[in-house]
Scaffold this motif. Structure first.
Motif, PDB file in Angstrom:
ATOM      1  N   MET A 189      12.599  28.168 -24.485  1.00 18.21           N
ATOM      2  CA  MET A 189      11.498  27.310 -24.887  1.00 18.21           C
ATOM      3  C   MET A 189      10.309  27.573 -23.954  1.00 18.21           C
ATOM      4  N   PRO A 190       9.110  27.559 -24.494  1.00 20.23           N
ATOM      5  CA  PRO A 190       7.923  27.692 -23.648  1.00 20.23           C
ATOM      6  C   PRO A 190       7.795  26.499 -22.689  1.00 20.23           C
ATOM      7  N   THR A 191       7.182  26.763 -21.557  1.00 17.52           N
ATOM      8  CA  THR A 191       6.990  25.729 -20.542  1.00 17.52           C
ATOM      9  C   THR A 191       5.513  25.380 -20.450  1.00 17.52           C
ATOM     10  N   TYR A 192       5.230  24.097 -20.302  1.00 19.31           N
ATOM     11  CA  TYR A 192       3.868  23.600 -20.264  1.00 19.31           C
ATOM     12  C   TYR A 192       3.664  22.738 -19.022  1.00 19.31           C
ATOM     13  N   LEU A 193       2.450  22.807 -18.477  1.00 20.31           N
ATOM     14  CA  LEU A 193       2.029  21.938 -17.397  1.00 20.31           C
ATOM     15  C   LEU A 193       1.016  20.961 -17.968  1.00 20.31           C
ATOM     16  N   PHE A 194       1.271  19.685 -17.788  1.00 23.15           N
ATOM     17  CA  PHE A 194       0.328  18.649 -18.203  1.00 23.15           C
ATOM     18  C   PHE A 194      -0.261  18.038 -16.939  1.00 23.15           C
ATOM     19  N   ARG A 195      -1.589  18.085 -16.831  1.00 14.74           N
ATOM     20  CA  ARG A 195      -2.290  17.448 -15.719  1.00 14.74           C
ATOM     21  C   ARG A 195      -3.044  16.270 -16.304  1.00 14.74           C
ATOM     22  N   SER A 196      -2.871  15.116 -15.711  1.00 14.45           N
ATOM     23  CA  SER A 196      -3.548  13.955 -16.287  1.00 14.45           C
ATOM     24  C   SER A 196      -4.133  13.056 -15.206  1.00 14.45           C
ATOM     25  N   SER A 197      -5.128  12.307 -15.622  1.00 11.79           N
ATOM     26  CA  SER A 197      -5.723  11.289 -14.756  1.00 11.79           C
ATOM     27  C   SER A 197      -5.811   9.999 -15.561  1.00 11.79           C
ATOM     28  N   HIS A 198      -5.612   8.901 -14.864  1.00  9.23           N
ATOM     29  CA  HIS A 198      -5.625   7.595 -15.526  1.00  9.23           C
ATOM     30  C   HIS A 198      -7.049   7.080 -15.698  1.00  9.23           C
ATOM     31  N   THR A 199      -7.309   6.486 -16.830  1.00 10.65           N
ATOM     32  CA  THR A 199      -8.537   5.718 -17.016  1.00 10.65           C
ATOM     33  C   THR A 199      -8.313   4.392 -16.282  1.00 10.65           C
ATOM     34  N   PRO A 200      -9.347   3.578 -16.123  1.00 11.70           N
ATOM     35  CA  PRO A 200      -9.119   2.271 -15.498  1.00 11.70           C
ATOM     36  C   PRO A 200      -8.028   1.460 -16.214  1.00 11.70           C
ATOM     37  N   GLU A 201      -8.006   1.526 -17.531  1.00  6.33           N
ATOM     38  CA  GLU A 201      -6.978   0.799 -18.293  1.00  6.33           C
ATOM     39  C   GLU A 201      -5.585   1.371 -18.009  1.00  6.33           C
ATOM     40  N   GLY A 202      -5.501   2.689 -17.914  1.00  4.17           N
ATOM     41  CA  GLY A 202      -4.222   3.321 -17.605  1.00  4.17           C
ATOM     42  C   GLY A 202      -3.728   2.970 -16.211  1.00  4.17           C
ATOM     43  N   ALA A 203      -4.644   2.898 -15.241  1.00  3.70           N
ATOM     44  CA  ALA A 203      -4.272   2.514 -13.878  1.00  3.70           C
ATOM     45  C   ALA A 203      -3.738   1.079 -13.839  1.00  3.70           C
ATOM     46  N   LYS A 204      -4.341   0.203 -14.637  1.00  3.14           N
ATOM     47  CA  LYS A 204      -3.846  -1.181 -14.710  1.00  3.14           C
ATOM     48  C   LYS A 204      -2.416  -1.202 -15.260  1.00  3.14           C
ATOM     49  N   ALA A 230      11.071  14.238 -25.140  1.00  5.40           N
ATOM     50  CA  ALA A 230      12.291  14.365 -25.953  1.00  5.40           C
ATOM     51  C   ALA A 230      12.009  14.125 -27.430  1.00  5.40           C
ATOM     52  N   SER A 231      11.050  13.247 -27.736  1.00  3.45           N
ATOM     53  CA  SER A 231      10.750  12.918 -29.127  1.00  3.45           C
ATOM     54  C   SER A 231      10.201  14.106 -29.914  1.00  3.45           C
ATOM     55  N   VAL A 232       9.669  15.112 -29.211  1.00  2.00           N
ATOM     56  CA  VAL A 232       9.176  16.318 -29.896  1.00  2.00           C
ATOM     57  C   VAL A 232      10.111  17.509 -29.647  1.00  2.00           C
ATOM     58  N   GLY A 233      11.331  17.199 -29.197  1.00  2.00           N
ATOM     59  CA  GLY A 233      12.343  18.246 -29.029  1.00  2.00           C
ATOM     60  C   GLY A 233      12.310  18.962 -27.706  1.00  2.00           C
ATOM     61  N   GLY A 234      11.669  18.361 -26.701  1.00  2.61           N
ATOM     62  CA  GLY A 234      11.535  19.022 -25.410  1.00  2.61           C
ATOM     63  C   GLY A 234      12.359  18.396 -24.314  1.00  2.61           C
ATOM     64  N   LYS A 235      12.188  18.960 -23.110  1.00  6.82           N
ATOM     65  CA  LYS A 235      12.907  18.477 -21.934  1.00  6.82           C
ATOM     66  C   LYS A 235      11.930  18.386 -20.772  1.00  6.82           C
ATOM     67  N   ASP A 276       7.445  24.577 -28.971  1.00  6.06           N
ATOM     68  CA  ASP A 276       6.333  25.455 -29.359  1.00  6.06           C
ATOM     69  C   ASP A 276       5.002  24.762 -29.122  1.00  6.06           C
ATOM     70  N   ASN A 277       3.915  25.455 -29.449  1.00 12.74           N
ATOM     71  CA  ASN A 277       2.576  24.901 -29.270  1.00 12.74           C
ATOM     72  C   ASN A 277       2.331  23.681 -30.155  1.00 12.74           C
ATOM     73  N   VAL A 278       2.950  23.641 -31.319  1.00 12.85           N
ATOM     74  CA  VAL A 278       2.789  22.498 -32.220  1.00 12.85           C
ATOM     75  C   VAL A 278       3.349  21.236 -31.565  1.00 12.85           C
ATOM     76  N   ALA A 279       4.508  21.348 -30.946  1.00 13.98           N
ATOM     77  CA  ALA A 279       5.097  20.198 -30.244  1.00 13.98           C
ATOM     78  C   ALA A 279       4.203  19.779 -29.084  1.00 13.98           C
TER      79      ALA A 279
END
Length: 106
Positions: free
Chosen positions: A1-16, A35-40, A61-64
């Motif tokens: 399976m392809p491997t992906y890196l997700f980088r994220s930052s919280h909005t003020p609402e997300g930080a709350k 897991a809901s899109v078939g990943g790990k 895949d990229n679609v997931a």
């Protein structure tokens, strides 16, 4: 399976929400989302600086990956960037291919 890196930052609402639910709860939610899109989920880390969270996940895949990214973005609580990661073996394969390219002005 392809491997992906997700980088994220919280909005003020997300930080709350993070303050309310805690870090391990968000890791569990991320694991369920992957897991809901078939990943790990391979790794989940919080960080200081411009990026609040780093996630590494194996996805079918990229679609997931796009589906997951869209679901996260639609909440408005996290700004995320998705990066496709390549193995050294994939780079070995890439070095054996010849791409036709002409630089600007060349």
């Amino acid at each position: 399976m392809p491997t992906y890196l997700f980088r994220s930052s919280h909005t003020p609402e997300g930080a709350k929400g993070l303050r309310k639910e805690g870090g391990t709860s968000r890791r569990a939610a991320s694991e369920q989302a992957v897991a809901s899109v078939g990943g790990k989920l391979e790794a989940f880390y919080y960080a200081f600086g411009g990026t609040d969270v780093f996630i590494i996940a194996d996805l079918p895949d990229n679609v997931a990956a796009a589906s997951l990214s869209l679901a996260v973005a639609a909440t408005g609580s996290i700004n995320a960037e998705t990066v496709v990661l390549l193995t050294p073996e994939e780079i070995d394969e890439a070095t054996k291919k010849s791409a036709a390219y002409r630089p600007p002005g060349g």
